[in-house]
Design a protein around this motif. Structure first.
Motif, PDB file in Angstrom:
ATOM      1  N   GLU A  14      48.822  33.021  39.181  1.00 15.67           N
ATOM      2  CA  GLU A  14      49.236  31.902  40.016  1.00 15.67           C
ATOM      3  C   GLU A  14      48.312  31.724  41.218  1.00 15.67           C
ATOM      4  N   ASP A  15      47.702  32.800  41.689  1.00 17.65           N
ATOM      5  CA  ASP A  15      46.823  32.703  42.853  1.00 17.65           C
ATOM      6  C   ASP A  15      45.349  32.642  42.469  1.00 17.65           C
ATOM      7  N   GLY A  16      45.072  32.353  41.200  1.00 17.28           N
ATOM      8  CA  GLY A  16      43.692  32.235  40.741  1.00 17.28           C
ATOM      9  C   GLY A  16      43.337  33.307  39.732  1.00 17.28           C
ATOM     10  N   GLY A  17      42.067  33.419  39.416  1.00 22.43           N
ATOM     11  CA  GLY A  17      41.632  34.388  38.427  1.00 22.43           C
ATOM     12  C   GLY A  17      41.747  35.814  38.932  1.00 22.43           C
ATOM     13  N   LEU A  18      42.122  36.712  38.016  1.00 22.98           N
ATOM     14  CA  LEU A  18      42.207  38.144  38.325  1.00 22.98           C
ATOM     15  C   LEU A  18      41.201  38.862  37.448  1.00 22.98           C
ATOM     16  N   ALA A  19      40.250  39.526  38.072  1.00 24.90           N
ATOM     17  CA  ALA A  19      39.233  40.289  37.348  1.00 24.90           C
ATOM     18  C   ALA A  19      39.466  41.768  37.564  1.00 24.90           C
ATOM     19  N   ARG A  20      39.419  42.534  36.488  1.00 28.47           N
ATOM     20  CA  ARG A  20      39.564  43.985  36.583  1.00 28.47           C
ATOM     21  C   ARG A  20      38.207  44.620  36.316  1.00 28.47           C
ATOM     22  N   ILE A  21      37.756  45.418  37.255  1.00 30.00           N
ATOM     23  CA  ILE A  21      36.433  46.042  37.176  1.00 30.00           C
ATOM     24  C   ILE A  21      36.611  47.515  36.873  1.00 30.00           C
ATOM     25  N   ARG A  22      36.079  47.946  35.736  1.00 30.54           N
ATOM     26  CA  ARG A  22      36.210  49.353  35.346  1.00 30.54           C
ATOM     27  C   ARG A  22      35.220  50.206  36.121  1.00 30.54           C
ATOM     28  N   VAL A  23      35.740  51.345  36.603  1.00 30.05           N
ATOM     29  CA  VAL A  23      34.923  52.297  37.359  1.00 30.05           C
ATOM     30  C   VAL A  23      35.118  53.674  36.723  1.00 30.05           C
ATOM     31  N   PRO A  24      34.371  54.007  35.669  1.00 28.18           N
ATOM     32  CA  PRO A  24      34.583  55.271  34.959  1.00 28.18           C
ATOM     33  C   PRO A  24      34.540  56.483  35.881  1.00 28.18           C
ATOM     34  N   GLY A  25      35.584  57.308  35.780  1.00 26.29           N
ATOM     35  CA  GLY A  25      35.670  58.483  36.628  1.00 26.29           C
ATOM     36  C   GLY A  25      35.970  58.171  38.075  1.00 26.29           C
ATOM     37  N   GLY A  26      36.143  56.878  38.405  1.00 29.68           N
ATOM     38  CA  GLY A  26      36.429  56.488  39.786  1.00 29.68           C
ATOM     39  C   GLY A  26      35.254  56.599  40.723  1.00 29.68           C
ATOM     40  N   VAL A  27      34.060  56.818  40.206  1.00 28.74           N
ATOM     41  CA  VAL A  27      32.892  57.053  41.067  1.00 28.74           C
ATOM     42  C   VAL A  27      32.250  55.726  41.456  1.00 28.74           C
ATOM     43  N   LEU A  28      32.345  55.395  42.736  1.00 32.45           N
ATOM     44  CA  LEU A  28      31.791  54.149  43.259  1.00 32.45           C
ATOM     45  C   LEU A  28      30.847  54.499  44.406  1.00 32.45           C
ATOM     46  N   SER A 333      54.631  52.074  45.534  1.00 32.14           N
ATOM     47  CA  SER A 333      53.734  51.124  44.889  1.00 32.14           C
ATOM     48  C   SER A 333      54.496  49.853  44.555  1.00 32.14           C
ATOM     49  N   ALA A 334      53.761  48.824  44.171  1.00 36.40           N
ATOM     50  CA  ALA A 334      54.398  47.546  43.858  1.00 36.40           C
ATOM     51  C   ALA A 334      53.514  46.750  42.915  1.00 36.40           C
ATOM     52  N   CYS A 335      54.140  45.907  42.124  1.00 32.98           N
ATOM     53  CA  CYS A 335      53.386  44.991  41.284  1.00 32.98           C
ATOM     54  C   CYS A 335      52.870  43.838  42.142  1.00 32.98           C
ATOM     55  N   THR A 336      52.281  42.834  41.539  1.00 31.45           N
ATOM     56  CA  THR A 336      51.732  41.713  42.300  1.00 31.45           C
ATOM     57  C   THR A 336      52.823  40.905  42.981  1.00 31.45           C
ATOM     58  N   GLY A 337      53.909  40.626  42.266  1.00 29.49           N
ATOM     59  CA  GLY A 337      54.992  39.850  42.836  1.00 29.49           C
ATOM     60  C   GLY A 337      54.591  38.421  43.159  1.00 29.49           C
ATOM     61  N   ARG A 338      55.477  37.727  43.881  1.00 30.25           N
ATOM     62  CA  ARG A 338      55.143  36.386  44.350  1.00 30.25           C
ATOM     63  C   ARG A 338      54.117  36.465  45.475  1.00 30.25           C
ATOM     64  N   PRO A 339      53.249  35.462  45.646  1.00 35.79           N
ATOM     65  CA  PRO A 339      53.125  34.261  44.828  1.00 35.79           C
ATOM     66  C   PRO A 339      52.150  34.401  43.664  1.00 35.79           C
ATOM     67  N   GLY A 340      51.565  35.594  43.493  1.00 37.90           N
ATOM     68  CA  GLY A 340      50.526  35.742  42.478  1.00 37.90           C
ATOM     69  C   GLY A 340      51.025  35.690  41.057  1.00 37.90           C
ATOM     70  N   CYS A 341      52.279  36.092  40.822  1.00 36.16           N
ATOM     71  CA  CYS A 341      52.806  36.159  39.459  1.00 36.16           C
ATOM     72  C   CYS A 341      53.946  35.152  39.294  1.00 36.16           C
ATOM     73  N   ALA A 342      53.839  34.321  38.260  1.00 34.51           N
ATOM     74  CA  ALA A 342      54.844  33.286  38.027  1.00 34.51           C
ATOM     75  C   ALA A 342      56.171  33.865  37.577  1.00 34.51           C
TER      76      ALA A 342
END
Length: 432
Positions: A14-28, A333-342
């Motif tokens: 609802e709030d636009g595109g959601l991109a998930r970026i994989r970070v193997p091992g969490g190393v950034l 923790s929490a999910c996206t909720g409003r307004p991002g999720c219809a």
């Protein structure tokens, strides 16, 4: 159809595109974090979210922005293979090789797994929910119930786990990645259709893969007991006592951690997994070289010189990050909720943001759960409970007219009084 988002194919929220970026091992790397911070502000709404798999999400992307996003991620080395974009889900013990707790430094194995995964065209078909894990023996990520995992053993071997269960197969360390990839390939060939995303969904369960994996590993020897995997198959494919897979760690590392080289790692929990622009800037300023993302929606800044530790800790806490292992906000923790999720019925992130401790005006009972750690609390905007951590947890689920609080699947409170909801969740996570 697997709708799990990536950075090439995004989810339209609802709030636009959601991109998930994989970070193997969490190393950034620090430079990558700086680049991502800029991309989030330029192409999205500036928000970066940590996921329960140690990956990142960018939100609020305009239609078509994913084309530029994926190209720029590739330029920064964050997308080494477009076909394997969604397949690179790899957890690893965040402190491996640094604090002397594990029996194996799994960092080289993470790099090898990512390289070989991206080089195998067949494995590009892995579902976006398929998960690898490499546990250095301390038991922190083995409990995440990955589809395929290795758990380091004291005898210089690893136990191969399938769907969080001991497969009975034991491998030398140098064959660990081969075992992981053979298991993933066996899953793709065994699953009934593309709607089967996890090894736990196989008709006969995860251990259905064992004969295929064993055969693939034996074939890898080429009939020579001194072949590339080394040793007698009877010695490395089985034998030894069964492994007890650890329960899921509900919190992960938090606080100051001494490294074996005399330096310090600072482990911080990120409230609700929200990496704001200011938090990202502080992390980039404090990090020596890397920022390690954890599946507990936290970060670890390794290799900090002791004289710089106090100032670094003050900057992190000043940005709202949690370094106190006793903080009542840990594990919320929490999910996206409003307004991002219809589908959401409430703005659960706003409601959860004050759900622990004094911020909510609610005293959190000092008692801890039977395992010595308070249960996590997850706020969900609807009954789907997206983003819920695996294992025991207190659920706060939005419904028409209020929330329902559940522990172990049983309702302990239902109503619209937010203060009472927060109090019930705090009590449920601490009661025995």
């Amino acid at each position: 159809m697997d709708r799990c988002p990536g950075s090439v194919e995004v989810h339209r929220a609802e709030d636009g595109g959601l991109a998930r970026i994989r970070v193997p091992g969490g190393v950034l790397t620090r430079d990558s974090l700086v680049a991502l911070t800029g991309l989030a502000a330029e192409l999205g709404n500036g928000r970066i979210e940590l996921t329960a798999r140690g990956n990142l999400q960018l939100r609020g992307l305009a239609p078509g922005a994913e084309v530029e996003l994926s190209a720029r991620l590739a330029a920064h080395g964050l997308l080494p293979s477009v076909p394997h974009d969604r397949a690179r889900n790899v957890l690893a013990s965040p402190l491996s090789g640094r604090d002397g707790v594990g029996v194996l430094d799994v960092r080289p194995l993470v790099a090898e797994l990512d390289r070989r995964l991206c080089a195998d065209p067949e494995l590009a078909a892995l579902p976006g929910r398929f998960l690898f894990a490499l546990d250095d023996g301390r038991g922190d990520v083995a409990g995440q119930r990955a589809d395929v995992a290795v758990l380091a053993l004291p005898d210089q071997r690893v136990a191969l786990l399938l769907g969080g269960r001991d497969s009975g197969l034991r491998l030398p360390v140098r064959a660990a990645v081969t075992g992981l990839l053979a298991s993933a390939t066996a899953f793709l060939r065994r699953r009934a259709d593309e709607r089967m995303w996890r090894v736990a969904e196989l008709p006969d369960g995860p251990l259905e893969l064992v004969p295929d994996v064993r055969a693939a590993l034996v074939a890898g020897l080429g009939g020579d007991a001194a072949g590339p995997l080394g040793g007698d198959p009877a010695g490395w494919l089985g034998g030894g006592p069964a492994v007890s897979v650890p329960d899921r760690d509900p919190r992960g590392p938090v606080g100051r951690i001494e490294q074996t080289d005399g330096r310090v790692a600072l482990a911080a929990s990120v409230p609700l997994g929200e990496l704001t622009q200011s938090r990202c800037q502080v992390l980039a300023a404090v990090a020596e070289r890397e920022v390690l993302l954890t599946p507990w929606r936290g970060v670890v800044l390794p290799d900090v010189a002791p004289p710089a530790t106090e100032l670094a800790a003050r900057r992190l806490t000043g940005a709202g990050l949690l370094l106190d292992p006793a903080s009542p906000s840990l594990g919320v923790s929490a999910c996206t909720g409003r307004p991002g999720c219809a589908k959401a019925l409430a703005d659960v992130r706003a409601d959860a943001s004050g759900a622990a401790g004094r911020a909510a005006g609610t005293a959190v009972p000092p008692a801890e759960d039977v395992d010595g750690v308070r249960l996590p609390v997850h706020w969900s905007g609807c009954a789907r409970r997206c983003g819920r951590p695996a294992g025991p947890a207190v659920d706060v689920v939005a419904e028409v007219g209020g929330y329902q609080v559940l522990r172990d699947g049983e309702a302990v409170y239902a109503g619209a009084d937010l203060g009472a909801v927060r109090a019930a969740a705090a009590q449920a996570r601490s009661s025995r």
